[in-house]
Motif scaffolding. Structure first.
Motif, PDB file in Angstrom:
ATOM      1  N   TYR A   1       0.813  -1.196   0.000  1.00 28.04           N
ATOM      2  CA  TYR A   1       0.000   0.000   0.000  1.00 28.04           C
ATOM      3  C   TYR A   1       0.854   1.257   0.000  1.00 28.04           C
ATOM      4  CZ  TYR A   1      -3.092  -3.655   1.633  1.00 28.04           C
ATOM      5  OH  TYR A   1      -3.770  -4.843   1.752  1.00 28.04           O
ATOM      6  N   ASN A   2       0.303   2.296  -0.574  1.00 23.63           N
ATOM      7  CA  ASN A   2       0.955   3.602  -0.588  1.00 23.63           C
ATOM      8  C   ASN A   2       2.405   3.486  -1.070  1.00 23.63           C
ATOM      9  OD1 ASN A   2       1.094   6.367  -0.318  1.00 23.63           O
ATOM     10  ND2 ASN A   2       1.585   6.305   1.864  1.00 23.63           N
TER      11      ASN A   2
ATOM     12  N   ASP B   1     -12.256   3.110   4.223  1.00 16.98           N
ATOM     13  CA  ASP B   1     -11.588   4.399   4.221  1.00 16.98           C
ATOM     14  C   ASP B   1     -10.798   4.634   2.938  1.00 16.98           C
ATOM     15  OD1 ASP B   1      -9.731   2.470   4.730  1.00 16.98           O
ATOM     16  OD2 ASP B   1      -9.283   3.147   6.776  1.00 16.98           O
ATOM     17  N   HIS B   2     -11.285   4.099   1.834  1.00 16.60           N
ATOM     18  CA  HIS B   2     -10.610   4.280   0.564  1.00 16.60           C
ATOM     19  C   HIS B   2     -11.647   4.414  -0.549  1.00 16.60           C
ATOM     20  CE1 HIS B   2     -11.727   0.086   0.358  1.00 16.60           C
ATOM     21  NE2 HIS B   2     -11.700   0.230  -0.945  1.00 16.60           N
TER      22      HIS B   2
ATOM     23  N   TYR C   1      -9.278  13.223   1.641  1.00 14.98           N
ATOM     24  CA  TYR C   1      -8.579  12.076   1.059  1.00 14.98           C
ATOM     25  C   TYR C   1      -7.270  12.525   0.419  1.00 14.98           C
ATOM     26  CZ  TYR C   1     -12.691   9.056   1.545  1.00 14.98           C
ATOM     27  OH  TYR C   1     -13.728   8.325   2.044  1.00 14.98           O
TER      28      TYR C   1
ATOM     29  N   GLN D   1      -3.104   7.700  -3.411  1.00 14.27           N
ATOM     30  CA  GLN D   1      -2.144   6.649  -3.141  1.00 14.27           C
ATOM     31  C   GLN D   1      -2.200   5.609  -4.255  1.00 14.27           C
ATOM     32  OE1 GLN D   1      -2.514   4.877   0.734  1.00 14.27           O
ATOM     33  NE2 GLN D   1      -2.165   6.801   1.831  1.00 14.27           N
TER      34      GLN D   1
ATOM     35  N   TYR E   1      -7.256   7.617  -0.506  1.00 12.40           N
ATOM     36  CA  TYR E   1      -7.243   7.033   0.825  1.00 12.40           C
ATOM     37  C   TYR E   1      -7.486   8.118   1.860  1.00 12.40           C
ATOM     38  CZ  TYR E   1      -5.500   4.350   4.826  1.00 12.40           C
ATOM     39  OH  TYR E   1      -5.376   3.704   6.020  1.00 12.40           O
ATOM     40  N   ARG E   2      -8.366   7.870   2.805  1.00  5.76           N
ATOM     41  CA  ARG E   2      -8.737   8.888   3.789  1.00  5.76           C
ATOM     42  C   ARG E   2      -7.533   9.269   4.648  1.00  5.76           C
ATOM     43  NH1 ARG E   2     -13.595  10.530   5.331  1.00  5.76           N
ATOM     44  NH2 ARG E   2     -14.649   8.722   4.441  1.00  5.76           N
TER      45      ARG E   2
ATOM     46  N   TYR F   1      -5.115  -1.335   6.981  1.00 11.50           N
ATOM     47  CA  TYR F   1      -5.956  -2.203   6.162  1.00 11.50           C
ATOM     48  C   TYR F   1      -6.127  -3.526   6.901  1.00 11.50           C
ATOM     49  CZ  TYR F   1      -4.814   0.967   2.339  1.00 11.50           C
ATOM     50  OH  TYR F   1      -4.673   2.065   1.545  1.00 11.50           O
TER      51      TYR F   1
END
Length: 430
Positions: free
Chosen positions: A57-58, A89-90, A138, A141, A416-417, A425
């Motif tokens: 992620y990210n 949250d995405h 947001y 990402q 992504y928040r 996640y």
């Protein structure tokens, strides 16, 4: 398990080789206004026969309002099933279609990218990072999925990369669900931590690996014409819209399929398996780039418009030796298309036909017949000759050394928040 947009990389199992390089540091360079960033994924570990299917992620990626001109990820320095990680949250930014819930990624790579141009011709670009498109609260990402299969010492290297279930000794998928009786190979049999059978007595050291990926881009400005990404699938089970019944068109993309071997005694040159999908294109536009994706055994794919007009034909190049980039038996390149305005224009509601051909001299499991398109809905008409020249820019130019591994690498764009934790996640168990 619920799917739809919640399945980032559903059913994706593109196979390619991993390669070793010498540098392990990210690089940045600029040439003629085009910037190049080279990044490394987090490290993962493999040993003979082992499968690693990781989600990162990210990941590092160029920031700001930019136009992506090229994305490649092949070499490994230092030497699909549903993914279970999403929360609320995405917001996933999927490509523009056409599959309903499958193949949402922006980029999906195979070994053929080594000899395949991925360059987006001028004046076009894939737009990302526009602050006006990012919802309040947001941030932008990127997510990377790396699916690797170590084939060192494998009894059957092709069988391992085709995820033949008998070689992995599995009868259930990663969620414990029994496999269909007629399912003999594909993504359901080579999930994370499974093992493909290796030769008795073969020993090999564990290797710490990571993916190097290269992004070429320019800063966004008003002269750039945005393009949309479309991924077509020859397994698409298309259901036509029926306005009288209030039914929308559906594209159920199965992603993988099986090629049965031809009858005994038939000449190999006559052993050709064809798969065809026909559907109505939902919107008009100009195709400015096209390329197919096939696995070992593929012999080409063509996208046709109405009346048999060839929009793009893409054929594989196979390696003939053992040096890097020319491995015998593997697809090392796919021909690409930068169509002329006449052949590349698709009208809204036009019927398209996608054909994918494989050699059936032997059986193949888990193969794909995908077609990747970049389409502009702009009225801008760049000079076709110059656009073609730009499109032929090489994305290679580096030397690598092969050690025999299979891999899928997919990149997904998402919002992504900001208030969420960077590692927040959680798995959604099937």
């Amino acid at each position: 398990m619920a799917c739809g947009a919640e399945c980032l990389l559903r059913y994706m199992s593109i196979v390619f080789l991993l390669f070793m390089v010498q540098s392990s540091q990210a690089q940045l360079r600029s040439e003629n206004g085009v910037k190049t960033d080279v990044f490394l994924s987090p490290m993962f570990v493999l040993e003979p026969g082992l499968v690693s299917n990781k989600v990162y992620y990210n990941i590092d990626f160029p920031r700001g309002h930019i136009a992506i001109k090229s994305f490649n990820g092949i070499d490994i320095p230092k030497h699909h099933d549903d993914l279970r990680f999403l929360r609320s949250d995405h917001i996933i930014i999927m490509n523009s279609g056409v599959c309903d819930s499958a193949l949402p990624q922006y980029f999906g790579l195979g070994s053929e990218t080594r000899r395949t141009s991925t360059y987006v011709p001028d004046p076009y670009g894939i737009e990302v990072g526009n602050l006006a498109d990012i919802p309040d609260g947001y941030e932008e990402q990127w997510v990377l999925n790396v699916h690797a299969i170590d084939t060192r010492g494998a009894e059957d290297k092709l069988g391992c990369t085709e995820c033949r279930c008998d070689l992995y000794n599995v009868t259930a998928d990663e969620y414990g669900r029994a496999l269909p009786l007629n399912y003999t190979g594909g993504f359901r049999c080579c999930y994370d931590s499974t093992r493909c059978r290796v030769k008795e007595g073969f020993e090999g050291v564990k290797r710490s690996l990571f993916l190097r990926y290269t992004v070429k881009y320019v800063n966004w400005d008003a002269s750039i014409v945005p393009v949309k990404i479309y991924i077509l699938d020859v397994t698409d089970v298309w259901t036509k819209a029926d306005e009288s019944r209030g039914l929308k068109a559906r594209h159920n993309c199965l992603v993988e399929y099986e090629v049965e071997s031809c009858p005994v005694g038939m000449a190999n040159d006559d052993c050709i398996h064809s798969k065809i999908s026909t559907f109505t294109w939902p919107m008009g536009g100009d195709v400015i780039y096209g390329v197919a994706h096939q696995h070992t055994g593929g012999i080409g794919s063509t996208l046709y418009g109405e009346g048999g007009r060839v929009i793009c034909s893409s054929n594989p190049t196979y390696g003939t030796g053992d040096e890097p980039g020319n491995e015998a038996g593997y697809v090392v390149g796919m021909s690409t298309c930068y169509p002329s305005p006449d052949s590349g224009k698709i009208a809204a509601g036009e019927t398209l036909t996608l054909e994918s051909y494989y050699s059936s001299a032997q059986r193949h499991t888990g193969v794909m017949g995908l077609f990747y398109l970049l389409i502009s809905d702009s009225s801008a008409k760049p000079d076709a000759t110059e656009a073609h020249k730009s499109g032929m820019m090489s994305d290679s130019g580096w030397v690598v050394a092969v050690f025999g591994v299979g891999l899928v690498a997919l990149a997904i764009f998402m919002f992504y928040r900001k208030s969420a934790r960077g590692d927040g996640y959680e798995a959604i168990e099937g």
